[in-house]
Design an enzyme around this catalytic site. Structure first.
Site, PDB file in Angstrom:
ATOM      1  N   ARG A  40     -10.994  -9.908 -21.513  1.00  8.30           N
ATOM      2  CA  ARG A  40     -11.508  -8.550 -21.257  1.00  8.30           C
ATOM      3  C   ARG A  40     -10.450  -7.484 -21.533  1.00  8.30           C
ATOM      4  O   ARG A  40     -10.788  -6.353 -21.881  1.00  8.30           O
ATOM      5  CB  ARG A  40     -11.998  -8.425 -19.813  1.00  8.30           C
ATOM      6  CG  ARG A  40     -13.168  -9.318 -19.460  1.00  8.30           C
ATOM      7  CD  ARG A  40     -13.714  -8.976 -18.079  1.00  8.30           C
ATOM      8  NE  ARG A  40     -12.678  -9.021 -17.064  1.00  8.30           N
ATOM      9  CZ  ARG A  40     -12.315 -10.116 -16.415  1.00  8.30           C
ATOM     10  NH1 ARG A  40     -12.885 -11.278 -16.717  1.00  8.30           N
ATOM     11  NH2 ARG A  40     -11.378 -10.085 -15.490  1.00  8.30           N
ATOM     12  N   CYS A 130       3.008 -11.904   0.188  1.00  8.32           N
ATOM     13  CA  CYS A 130       3.731 -10.641   0.379  1.00  8.32           C
ATOM     14  C   CYS A 130       4.168 -10.437   1.827  1.00  8.32           C
ATOM     15  O   CYS A 130       5.295  -9.992   2.090  1.00  8.32           O
ATOM     16  CB  CYS A 130       2.871  -9.480  -0.088  1.00  8.32           C
ATOM     17  SG  CYS A 130       1.150  -9.574   0.442  1.00  8.32           S
ATOM     18  N   HIS A 248       2.621  -2.993   3.277  1.00  9.27           N
ATOM     19  CA  HIS A 248       2.184  -3.756   4.445  1.00  9.27           C
ATOM     20  C   HIS A 248       3.135  -3.528   5.610  1.00  9.27           C
ATOM     21  O   HIS A 248       4.344  -3.344   5.422  1.00  9.27           O
ATOM     22  CB  HIS A 248       2.168  -5.256   4.134  1.00  9.27           C
ATOM     23  CG  HIS A 248       1.224  -5.650   3.041  1.00  9.27           C
ATOM     24  ND1 HIS A 248       0.158  -4.861   2.643  1.00  9.27           N
ATOM     25  CD2 HIS A 248       1.164  -6.767   2.268  1.00  9.27           C
ATOM     26  CE1 HIS A 248      -0.502  -5.484   1.680  1.00  9.27           C
ATOM     27  NE2 HIS A 248       0.100  -6.638   1.429  1.00  9.27           N
TER      28      HIS A 248
END
Length: 296
Positions: A40, A130, A248
């Site tokens: 794509r 993460c 985060h």
């Protein structure tokens, strides 16, 4: 360091784009760089290191060009198939997916914590989740000093961790709220999350498991044990997606075997690589999400 011939898999994704920015900042000796993604994205143009690069479709022959390193950030299924192919071609794979993290033959590396183990690879090096990365940067020096017995994780994770579609869900929620004066409208089509993330918190990251944890929570538990080399360490985790775009946050409760003085603990963290201590409540100095949000 010699000039590096580098491949980046998943270059058009949110993480892939951030990888490119960080590589530019680090000014590494990259002589050649090839960008790969799905069909794509094939043919797209991306500017990197002052040049325009064409994105190529990832295939089994993509690594015939003999790269030095390949950074993978296209998900577990892509890594499962193509990382071994890349490693077999002679390049070192640095994989950002979860697929190889718990493989006993693949080192799970956080530079500030166990970088020396990266040399014990068999062609593939994994990096952790993460939230695990930032946690073990703080836990490792404390474990060295006081020997950790138990860890309780609570995370507050930004929508960027869910990729472009996660960011889009928050953006759409904000835009919809602004155009409806009578309250929050949740009729817009969600791209990533099963429930609206704007003005909401979702204790649902990745899939739910039979044991009651989510896969994200189990990742943190197992990866922390592997990195700290404490397979029986008592850990529990609650991971929550919050309506923040980037960065985060975590709250970590830790129990030690040894007694400690709080000031000594803070000094250890101040001197630990990758850690910045912000702890002056009288002047309202404490860590916030914006402190670590990169310019986009």
């Amino acid at each position: 360091m010699k000039n590096i011939k580098l491949a980046i898999v998943g270059a058009t994704g949110l993480v892939g784009q951030t990888i490119l920015k960080v590589l530019e900042e680090k000014k590494l000796s990259i002589s050649e760089c090839y960008l790969f993604a799905s069909s794509r994205s094939s043919g797209k143009k991306i500017s990197f290191l002052g040049k325009e690069h064409t994105v190529y479709e990832l295939t089994a022959h993509s690594f015939d060009m003999k790269f030095d390193y390949a950074i993978f950030s296209a998900g577990s299924e892509v890594s499962k198939i193509f990382a071994p192919i890349a490693a077999a071609s002679g390049c070192i794979v640095i994989d950002n997916s979860s697929y190889f993290r718990m493989d006993p033959n693949v080192p799970l590396i956080v530079r500030e914590v166990n970088f020396e183990e990266a040399y014990n690879h068999h062609g593939i090096i994994a990096n952790p989740n993460c939230s695990t990365i930032q946690a073990v940067c703080a836990l490792k020096p404390l474990d060295d000093a006081y020997h950790i017995e138990r860890v309780i994780y609570n995370t507050y994770q930004a929508v960027s961790g869910a990729g472009y579609k996660g960011v889009l869900d928050l953006e759409n929620g904000i835009c919809t709220y602004k155009t409806h004066q009578n309250g929050i409208d949740t009729s817009y089509k969600l791209q990533k999350f099963s429930k609206p993330i704007f003005s909401n918190c979702l204790p649902h990251i990745d899939t739910f498991l039979e044991n009651g944890y989510t896969k994200e929570e189990e990742k943190m538990i197992n990866e922390t044990r592997k990195i700290l080399k404490k397979p029986n360490l008592k850990i529990t985790a609650t991971t929550v997606r919050v309506p923040v775009f980037y960065s985060h946050s975590e709250s970590i409760n830790v129990e030690f075997q040894k007694n400690f003085e709080l000031n000594n603990l803070k000094e250890i963290l101040k001197n630990a690589p990758g850690i910045v201590v912000k702890d002056n409540f009288e002047d309202e100095v404490y860590p916030t999400t914006l402190d670590t949000t990169r310019a986009r």
